[in-house]
Design a protein around this motif. Sequence first.
Motif, PDB file in Angstrom:
ATOM      1  N   LEU A 158       8.195  10.148 -14.286  1.00 42.25           N
ATOM      2  CA  LEU A 158       8.601   8.617 -14.773  1.00 42.25           C
ATOM      3  C   LEU A 158       7.084   8.086 -14.090  1.00 42.25           C
ATOM      4  N   LYS A 159       6.752   8.226 -13.174  1.00 43.59           N
ATOM      5  CA  LYS A 159       5.667   7.663 -12.363  1.00 43.59           C
ATOM      6  C   LYS A 159       4.367   7.979 -13.604  1.00 43.59           C
ATOM      7  N   ARG A 160       4.131   9.174 -13.855  1.00 40.50           N
ATOM      8  CA  ARG A 160       3.095   9.496 -14.990  1.00 40.50           C
ATOM      9  C   ARG A 160       3.124   8.758 -16.141  1.00 40.50           C
ATOM     10  N   PHE A 198       5.603  11.339  -0.544  1.00 47.01           N
ATOM     11  CA  PHE A 198       5.899  10.987  -1.937  1.00 47.01           C
ATOM     12  C   PHE A 198       5.674   9.414  -2.187  1.00 47.01           C
ATOM     13  N   CYS A 199       5.090   8.792  -3.154  1.00 49.11           N
ATOM     14  CA  CYS A 199       4.845   7.550  -3.055  1.00 49.11           C
ATOM     15  C   CYS A 199       4.980   7.218  -4.897  1.00 49.11           C
ATOM     16  N   TYR A 200       5.964   6.008  -5.119  1.00 44.95           N
ATOM     17  CA  TYR A 200       5.983   5.535  -6.346  1.00 44.95           C
ATOM     18  C   TYR A 200       5.278   4.306  -6.420  1.00 44.95           C
ATOM     19  N   GLU A 201       5.052   3.581  -5.477  1.00 51.60           N
ATOM     20  CA  GLU A 201       4.221   2.369  -5.459  1.00 51.60           C
ATOM     21  C   GLU A 201       4.275   1.692  -3.860  1.00 51.60           C
ATOM     22  N   ASN A 202       3.431   1.084  -3.636  1.00 47.58           N
ATOM     23  CA  ASN A 202       3.288   0.366  -2.394  1.00 47.58           C
ATOM     24  C   ASN A 202       3.179  -1.248  -2.615  1.00 47.58           C
ATOM     25  N   PHE A 203       3.073  -1.864  -1.417  1.00 50.37           N
ATOM     26  CA  PHE A 203       2.991  -3.269  -1.185  1.00 50.37           C
ATOM     27  C   PHE A 203       2.065  -3.880  -0.369  1.00 50.37           C
ATOM     28  N   CYS A 243      -7.192  -1.430  -5.904  1.00 50.83           N
ATOM     29  CA  CYS A 243      -7.635  -0.852  -4.652  1.00 50.83           C
ATOM     30  C   CYS A 243      -6.343  -0.685  -3.801  1.00 50.83           C
ATOM     31  N   SER A 244      -6.009   0.757  -3.197  1.00 53.09           N
ATOM     32  CA  SER A 244      -4.915   0.885  -2.365  1.00 53.09           C
ATOM     33  C   SER A 244      -5.008   0.666  -0.885  1.00 53.09           C
ATOM     34  N   TYR A 245      -6.419   0.044  -0.565  1.00 49.90           N
ATOM     35  CA  TYR A 245      -7.085   0.024   0.713  1.00 49.90           C
ATOM     36  C   TYR A 245      -6.675   1.304   1.522  1.00 49.90           C
ATOM     37  N   ALA A 302       3.228  -0.567   3.166  1.00 50.62           N
ATOM     38  CA  ALA A 302       2.473  -1.456   3.143  1.00 50.62           C
ATOM     39  C   ALA A 302       1.193  -0.749   3.049  1.00 50.62           C
ATOM     40  N   TYR A 303      -0.056  -1.081   1.744  1.00 53.58           N
ATOM     41  CA  TYR A 303      -1.334  -0.557   2.029  1.00 53.58           C
ATOM     42  C   TYR A 303      -2.089  -0.488   3.345  1.00 53.58           C
ATOM     43  N   THR A 304      -2.283   0.899   3.657  1.00 57.12           N
ATOM     44  CA  THR A 304      -2.825   0.989   5.215  1.00 57.12           C
ATOM     45  C   THR A 304      -4.243   1.965   4.986  1.00 57.12           C
ATOM     46  N   GLY A 346      -0.468  11.041   5.038  1.00 58.89           N
ATOM     47  CA  GLY A 346      -1.070  10.153   3.962  1.00 58.89           C
ATOM     48  C   GLY A 346      -0.053  10.131   2.681  1.00 58.89           C
ATOM     49  N   LEU A 347      -0.630   9.087   1.884  1.00 60.84           N
ATOM     50  CA  LEU A 347       0.150   8.830   0.759  1.00 60.84           C
ATOM     51  C   LEU A 347      -0.800   9.693  -0.558  1.00 60.84           C
ATOM     52  N   PRO A 348      -0.421   9.852  -1.600  1.00 60.17           N
ATOM     53  CA  PRO A 348      -1.173  10.554  -2.539  1.00 60.17           C
ATOM     54  C   PRO A 348      -2.644  10.314  -2.879  1.00 60.17           C
ATOM     55  N   CYS A 349      -2.889   8.634  -2.568  1.00 60.16           N
ATOM     56  CA  CYS A 349      -4.164   8.202  -2.834  1.00 60.16           C
ATOM     57  C   CYS A 349      -5.090   8.448  -1.670  1.00 60.16           C
ATOM     58  N   HIS A 350      -4.383   8.500  -0.580  1.00 53.24           N
ATOM     59  CA  HIS A 350      -5.140   9.298   0.789  1.00 53.24           C
ATOM     60  C   HIS A 350      -5.825  10.609   0.434  1.00 53.24           C
ATOM     61  N   PRO A 407      -1.747  -3.635  -9.457  1.00 51.80           N
ATOM     62  CA  PRO A 407      -2.319  -2.750 -10.606  1.00 51.80           C
ATOM     63  C   PRO A 407      -2.590  -1.298 -10.217  1.00 51.80           C
ATOM     64  N   VAL A 408      -3.391  -0.986  -8.906  1.00 49.14           N
ATOM     65  CA  VAL A 408      -3.778   0.329  -8.654  1.00 49.14           C
ATOM     66  C   VAL A 408      -2.407   1.179  -8.511  1.00 49.14           C
ATOM     67  N   CYS A 409      -1.453   0.623  -8.207  1.00 44.01           N
ATOM     68  CA  CYS A 409      -0.218   1.646  -8.406  1.00 44.01           C
ATOM     69  C   CYS A 409       0.227   2.019  -9.525  1.00 44.01           C
ATOM     70  N   LEU A 410       0.357   0.741 -10.628  1.00 43.30           N
ATOM     71  CA  LEU A 410       0.752   0.933 -11.902  1.00 43.30           C
ATOM     72  C   LEU A 410      -0.115   1.969 -12.573  1.00 43.30           C
ATOM     73  N   ALA A 411      -1.391   2.320 -12.175  1.00 38.16           N
ATOM     74  CA  ALA A 411      -2.278   2.960 -12.833  1.00 38.16           C
ATOM     75  C   ALA A 411      -2.195   4.368 -12.386  1.00 38.16           C
ATOM     76  N   CYS A 412      -1.715   4.620 -11.271  1.00 33.78           N
ATOM     77  CA  CYS A 412      -1.594   5.683 -10.436  1.00 33.78           C
ATOM     78  C   CYS A 412      -0.451   6.736 -10.878  1.00 33.78           C
ATOM     79  N   SER A 413      -0.735   8.145 -11.270  1.00 40.46           N
ATOM     80  CA  SER A 413       0.223   9.002 -11.756  1.00 40.46           C
ATOM     81  C   SER A 413       0.729  10.083 -10.740  1.00 40.46           C
TER      82      SER A 413
HETATM   83  S1  SF4 Z   1       1.238   4.535  -6.050  1.00 41.12           S
HETATM   84 FE1  SF4 Z   1      -0.578   5.791  -5.761  1.00 41.12          FE
HETATM   85  S2  SF4 Z   1      -2.299   4.192  -5.408  1.00 41.12           S
HETATM   86 FE2  SF4 Z   1      -0.305   3.144  -4.772  1.00 41.12          FE
HETATM   87  S3  SF4 Z   1       0.066   3.471  -2.609  1.00 41.12           S
HETATM   88 FE3  SF4 Z   1       1.164   5.295  -3.758  1.00 41.12          FE
HETATM   89  S4  SF4 Z   1      -0.389   6.759  -3.858  1.00 41.12           S
HETATM   90 FE4  SF4 Z   1      -1.470   5.156  -3.538  1.00 41.12          FE
END
Ligand code: SF4
Length: 328
Positions: free
Chosen positions: A316-318, A192-197, A17-19, A141-143, A163-167, A248-254
């Motif tokens: 790389l993210k994919r 652009f988003c590689y990961e969040n915290f 969950c990326s909240y 941070a997850y928002t 928003g981020l790609p998941c938003h 893990p949600v970010c590690l699974a996100c491409s």
């Molecule tokens: S890596 Fe993906 S799931 Fe994680 S915050 Fe960024 S867009 Fe959302």
Amino acid sequence: MGNLRNVHALRISRNLCSYCGACILACPLKALELDDEHCKPSFHSHICVNCGLCVEVCPTFKEFECVELRAAYAARTLIPEVASRAQDGGFTTSLLIAALEEGTVEAALVVSSSSEIPLLPHPILASSRREVIGAAGSKYAYTPILSLLEEACSCYDAVALVGLPCHLRALRLLSSLLPKYAECVKLAIGLFCYENFTRDALRVVGELIGADLDSIVRVSIRGRWVEVETKARSGRVPLESLEPYTRPVCLACSDYLACLSDVSVGGTGSSQGWSTVLVWSERGMKAIEACLKRGYIELRTLSKESLNRVYRVGRLKRARAERYLRGI
Ligand code: SF4
Ligand code: SF4
Ligand code: SF4
């Protein structure tokens, strides 16, 4: 229908969950609530009727094809008060100001800061230039910004969303499942988003550089480093020290490029003080033209090498997501 509420509860408990806030918005019975402390929805199972909407709007494990890229630029703001606050080139803030002044949108869903701690994220509906500038700068941070869409669409006919790609994936799902919550978004700006915290990451950054949380005014991720500015000095910590605070949600996100947006923006591919800008829709192109006409930004065509750098991070993210998903 199977027990979808268990699917959702499991997703949340396993940190897949990326909240993003979409399920909180979508639940017809308010069985899901904000829980900023844990950066995930809290679930009241006794209220739930197992309708499954929360699973359907959740962006985790959902993928969409990118449309063809229309244009790629390097941009920087020409508004001095934006330049002094913003991340990279201040493009996003400038675009929002122009869209508000043009009347394309009446307000913008952005991530501002809490009043006590400058970088603790707090989603707001900003309807003035002052509020938009106040929200400038990245907050890592997850928002749950999508949880504000109900209020946004009931108060305004036209809003922007940053928003981020998941938003943006969740917004795409909402637009077909619950269009009343998405139709007021007339400009979607992706980051652009590689990961969040989780929020603990900011505390750890403060501890590592020996600064109080409330004295940190800017955090930027550049390559393998987290650069930190406090009111008195600056420092940096290795990005890997924040690994325990990503999910893990970010590690699974491409999804890196946020290509479901009208315009996506990030620092990768541009030199310091500039933003990389990718345009994905006619709407995005028009917003940039309006901003340019007002003299709010300087724009250059992005070089092929710079664009390749952006795509390389995307690949790389994919690849990381594929490795992660093979392992579970
Ligand atoms: S890596 Fe993906 S799931 Fe994680 S915050 Fe960024 S867009 Fe959302
Ligand atoms: S299954 Fe339906 S009622 Fe239950 S939490 Fe999800 S959206 Fe709410
Ligand atoms: S990612 Fe979004 S929709 Fe999915 S469980 Fe988390 S808050 Fe809900």
